[in-house]
Design a protein around this motif. Structure first.
Motif, short mmCIF file in Angstrom:
data_model
loop_
_atom_site.label_atom_id
_atom_site.label_comp_id
_atom_site.label_asym_id
_atom_site.label_seq_id
_atom_site.Cartn_x
_atom_site.Cartn_y
_atom_site.Cartn_z
N SER A 65 0.83 -1.20 0.00
CA SER A 65 0.00 0.00 0.00
C SER A 65 0.87 1.26 0.00
CB SER A 65 -0.92 0.00 1.22
OG SER A 65 -1.58 1.24 1.35
N SER A 66 0.48 2.24 -0.80
CA SER A 66 1.24 3.49 -0.85
C SER A 66 1.08 4.32 0.41
CB SER A 66 0.79 4.30 -2.08
OG SER A 66 -0.61 4.58 -2.00
N ASN A 67 0.03 4.05 1.18
CA ASN A 67 -0.21 4.83 2.39
C ASN A 67 0.36 4.20 3.64
OD1 ASN A 67 -1.73 6.67 0.86
ND2 ASN A 67 -3.57 5.39 1.07
N SER A 87 2.86 0.50 5.14
CA SER A 87 3.80 -0.58 4.79
C SER A 87 3.08 -1.92 4.69
CB SER A 87 4.89 -0.67 5.85
OG SER A 87 4.32 -0.93 7.13
N THR A 88 1.76 -1.89 4.59
CA THR A 88 0.97 -3.12 4.54
C THR A 88 1.04 -3.75 3.16
OG1 THR A 88 -0.57 -2.25 6.18
CG2 THR A 88 -1.32 -4.12 4.87
N ASN A 89 1.33 -5.04 3.11
CA ASN A 89 1.31 -5.77 1.85
C ASN A 89 -0.13 -6.03 1.45
OD1 ASN A 89 4.14 -5.95 1.75
ND2 ASN A 89 4.13 -7.80 3.02
N THR A 90 -0.50 -5.69 0.22
CA THR A 90 -1.88 -5.84 -0.22
C THR A 90 -2.08 -7.00 -1.19
OG1 THR A 90 -1.48 -4.24 -2.00
CG2 THR A 90 -2.35 -3.39 0.10
N SER A 91 -1.04 -7.42 -1.88
CA SER A 91 -1.18 -8.55 -2.81
C SER A 91 0.15 -9.27 -2.95
CB SER A 91 -1.67 -8.07 -4.17
OG SER A 91 -0.68 -7.32 -4.85
N THR A 95 -4.90 -11.50 -3.29
CA THR A 95 -5.28 -10.10 -3.20
C THR A 95 -6.12 -9.88 -1.96
OG1 THR A 95 -7.25 -10.47 -4.57
CG2 THR A 95 -5.21 -9.81 -5.71
N SER A 96 -6.59 -8.62 -1.77
CA SER A 96 -7.43 -8.27 -0.62
C SER A 96 -6.80 -8.75 0.69
CB SER A 96 -8.84 -8.86 -0.79
OG SER A 96 -9.70 -8.43 0.22
N LEU A 97 -5.52 -8.38 0.85
CA LEU A 97 -4.75 -8.74 2.05
C LEU A 97 -4.68 -10.25 2.24
CD1 LEU A 97 -6.13 -6.03 4.53
CD2 LEU A 97 -4.06 -5.93 3.11
N GLY A 98 -4.73 -11.00 1.16
CA GLY A 98 -4.61 -12.45 1.22
C GLY A 98 -5.91 -13.19 1.36
N HIS A 99 -7.04 -12.47 1.48
CA HIS A 99 -8.33 -13.14 1.65
C HIS A 99 -8.83 -13.77 0.35
CE1 HIS A 99 -8.96 -11.92 5.78
NE2 HIS A 99 -8.67 -10.67 5.47
N ASN A 100 -8.44 -13.21 -0.78
CA ASN A 100 -8.87 -13.74 -2.08
C ASN A 100 -7.67 -14.39 -2.77
OD1 ASN A 100 -11.20 -12.47 -1.36
ND2 ASN A 100 -11.05 -10.85 -2.90
#
Length: 599
Positions: free
Chosen positions: A380-382, A384-388, A429-434
């Motif tokens: 995420s640009s906002n 340090s969370t990995n989003t995909s 994606t979706s923080l690993g949920h999908n």
């Protein structure tokens, strides 16, 4: 529980039959129970011509964890037979998971199956399996052990009532040559009334065995299936990426698995396994009333070790070891998670007129497999969370063993070779949920015929699988339903001359068996964290809407020597009233569309 859901909802983490759909041995549809079936070609033109039969197992598996069924087998009296078929019938009603069933004669595993998941109103199914390759076991008394670990209490109310009946036929083959002896690669625990399955990587799957000096042919058959954290091994990632998303469970050790056979520490052959999906897997609503490919008969893999006989027939003990390995970005092949249940059997044919089999020096080519791995992480640009996470892994392997052995009938060249390729692409994606997954495993194996005037026999197979799953979890999962939307498309394509069956009844295996089958389905599934009290999340009649379609086409020999052509197209819905809405059976092969990859 949520972690288990995210790595395929409601799978039987405690452990996970061949329905002759056109002709079943015992049809229970008049009982009103739901027939949960596996699409399969009939084994023979008629099951009504058996020369004798007997019940091998009749047992209810209720609270059966650690308590296998133990019985005895005696050969049928005054019954001349060649072909042996086992019919497994199972009835269950209530709530429970899918369960893994392991059937042993002594220390030798002869059938591994996994059950359908029951519903409150009850299910049944019949499945027939050709057991003729184990003929030498059926000629003497045996201890019968069947393990089906099951929980049975106020919540899990589904027991499994199992009946296995042996049907014997005298088919009058011109050539009938079953193995003279079978040596188990197992824990050899039958003396303690326990199953002899080995759990890897926690245990060691190595035995020491002495092969008869006059052996003329030898084949190792391997049964291996992932369970627990390894049930969905093909959805894993290399271990260093397992923690990409802190809030979801992605297992490590990569999405690649190799089952190895080593003789005296040297690689003899491998299996890159077919991705079995049990009836609790991906989404349970996909598997009522049609179960997955090979669900009721977990496939074995055979490795011809006949080129090794010059070394093995020296009268000394030799080691046989089974391993399961995964891809490791640092060491190429590394360990895997817990656990893989594995056993093996060494089938041996002896030369009655010979004293000792000799051979030329075996020529072996066994380079390491090659892999190419590519990871892409989006942050995420906002924050340090990995989003995909997007990963791609490809692999190739080839191996061969060749020697010329000499027996009393002369000298002949024997070969075993394999070529394998592998592709796995996953997008989380979706923080690993999908997750979206595409995997393709293809292979070719070659082995020598029974006589030197026949060409090398070639088997080919391909296992494409692709799916998408999206999980939505509310803030309070005890008050509102979570949802799982899943799409699955997969196929099994093969052209094979099964080694053990060919060596046992060579006159009926004059042409390869050609199989093409595809399953395509989608399902919306609902559950919440209170399912232990209400059991709604594991009953397909509650909170499910699914549809599965399957095409099946087969051409090859039947167990009675007849040539079989068989086609079937079925479509089923699962919901408040699971039903088969299309069922077209053909006496010829049918066109099977290709699996369409999602990525």
């Amino acid at each position: 529980m949520l972690a288990a859901v995210l790595c395929f909802v409601l799978s039987a983490v405690w452990g996970p039959l061949h329905l002759a759909s056109a002709t079943t041995y015992e049809n229970s549809s008049s009982t009103g129970l739901l027939d949960v079936f596996q699409v399969e070609a009939p084994l023979r033109s008629s099951f009504g011509s058996s020369v004798c039969e007997q019940v091998i197992v009749q047992h209810e598996f209720a609270a059966s964890y650690g308590t296998p069924y133990v019985g005895s087998y005696a050969p049928p009296v005054n019954c001349s037979f060649t072909t042996t078929i086992f019919n497994m019938s199972i009835v269950s009603a209530g709530i429970n998971y899918d369960r893994l069933g392991l059937l042993f004669f002594g220390d030798i595993e002869i059938w591994r199956s996994t059950t359908a998941m029951p519903v409150r109103t009850g299910i049944f199914y019949d499945y027939q399996k050709d057991m003729t390759v184990f003929d030498t076991l059926f000629r003497s008394e045996q201890k019968v052990i069947m393990e089906m670990d099951n929980i049975y209490d106020s919540v899990f109310t589904g027991s499994y009532n199992v009946t296995i009946t042996a049907l014997y036929y005298n088919d009058g083959f011109e050539s009938f040559s079953p193995a003279d002896m079978i040596i188990p690669i197992s824990t050899k625990s039958s003396a303690s009334n326990a199953s002899s399955v080995i759990s890897l990587p926690d245990e060691n799957a190595t035995i020491s065995a002495t092969i008869p000096r006059n052996a003329e042919r030898a084949v190792v058959s391997i049964l291996a299936s992932g369970n627990g954290a390894e049930e969905f091994w093909y959805t894993n990632v290399p271990t260093e990426y397992a923690a990409t998303f802190n809030n979801t469970a992605i297992y490590g050790y990569s999405p690649f698995r190799e089952v190895q056979l080593l003789i005296d520490g040297e690689l003899a052959g491998v299996s890159w396994p077919f991705p079995i999906v049990f009836t609790g897997g991906i989404s349970p609503g996909l598997w009522v009333p049609i179960v997955g490919i090979d669900t009721y008969d977990v496939p074995s893999f055979e490795i011809d070790i006949s080129p090794w006989l010059g070394l093995l027939c020296d009268g000394a003990a030799h080691t046989f070891e089974l391993k399961v390995l995964g891809y490791d970005t640092k060491t190429l092949l590394g360990t895997v998670g817990s656990n893989w249940w594995i056993t093996g059997s060494i089938f041996i044919w002896v030369d009655d007129h010979g004293n000792q089999t000799t051979s030329t020096t075996m020529q072996s080519v066994t380079p390491e497999p090659s892999f190419n791995f590519t990871p892409i992480i989006t942050t995420s640009s906002n924050s340090s969370t990995n989003t995909s996470l997007w990963v791609s892994l490809t692999g190739q392997r080839s191996l061969s063993h060749t020697s010329t052995i000499t027996t009393s009938s002369g000298s002949r060249a024997l070969t075993w070779s394999q070529e394998l390729s592998y592709l796995n692409i996953q997008n989380f994606t979706s923080l690993g949920h999908n997750e979206t997954l595409t995997q393709l495993t293809s292979g070719t194996s070659q082995f020598s015929p029974r006589t030197s005037n026949t060409s090398i026999l070639t088997n080919t197979y391909s296992y494409p699988i692709t799916f998408y799953q999206a999980v939505t979890t509310p803030a309070d999962a005890t008050e509102a339903n979570s949802t799982l939307f899943a799409i699955l498309d997969r196929s099994l394509l093969s052209s094979t001359t099964p080694i053990l069956a060919y060596l046992t009844t060579p006159t009926i295996y004059t042409t390869p068996a050609v199989l093409a089958t595809r399953q395509n389905g989608s399902c919306m599934y609902y559950w919440n964290d209170t399912y232990y009290e209400f059991a709604g999340a594991i009953d397909p009649a509650e909170g499910t809407l699914g549809m599965t379609e399957q095409w099946f086409s087969f051409e090859g020999p039947g167990t009675d020597g007849s040539e079989v052509e068989y086609g079937r197209h079925v479509k089923a819905i699962d919901g408040y009233e699971p039903a088969l809405i299309e069922d077209e059976i053909s006496a010829t092969t049918i066109a099977v569309p290709d699996t369409v990859f999602l990525i």
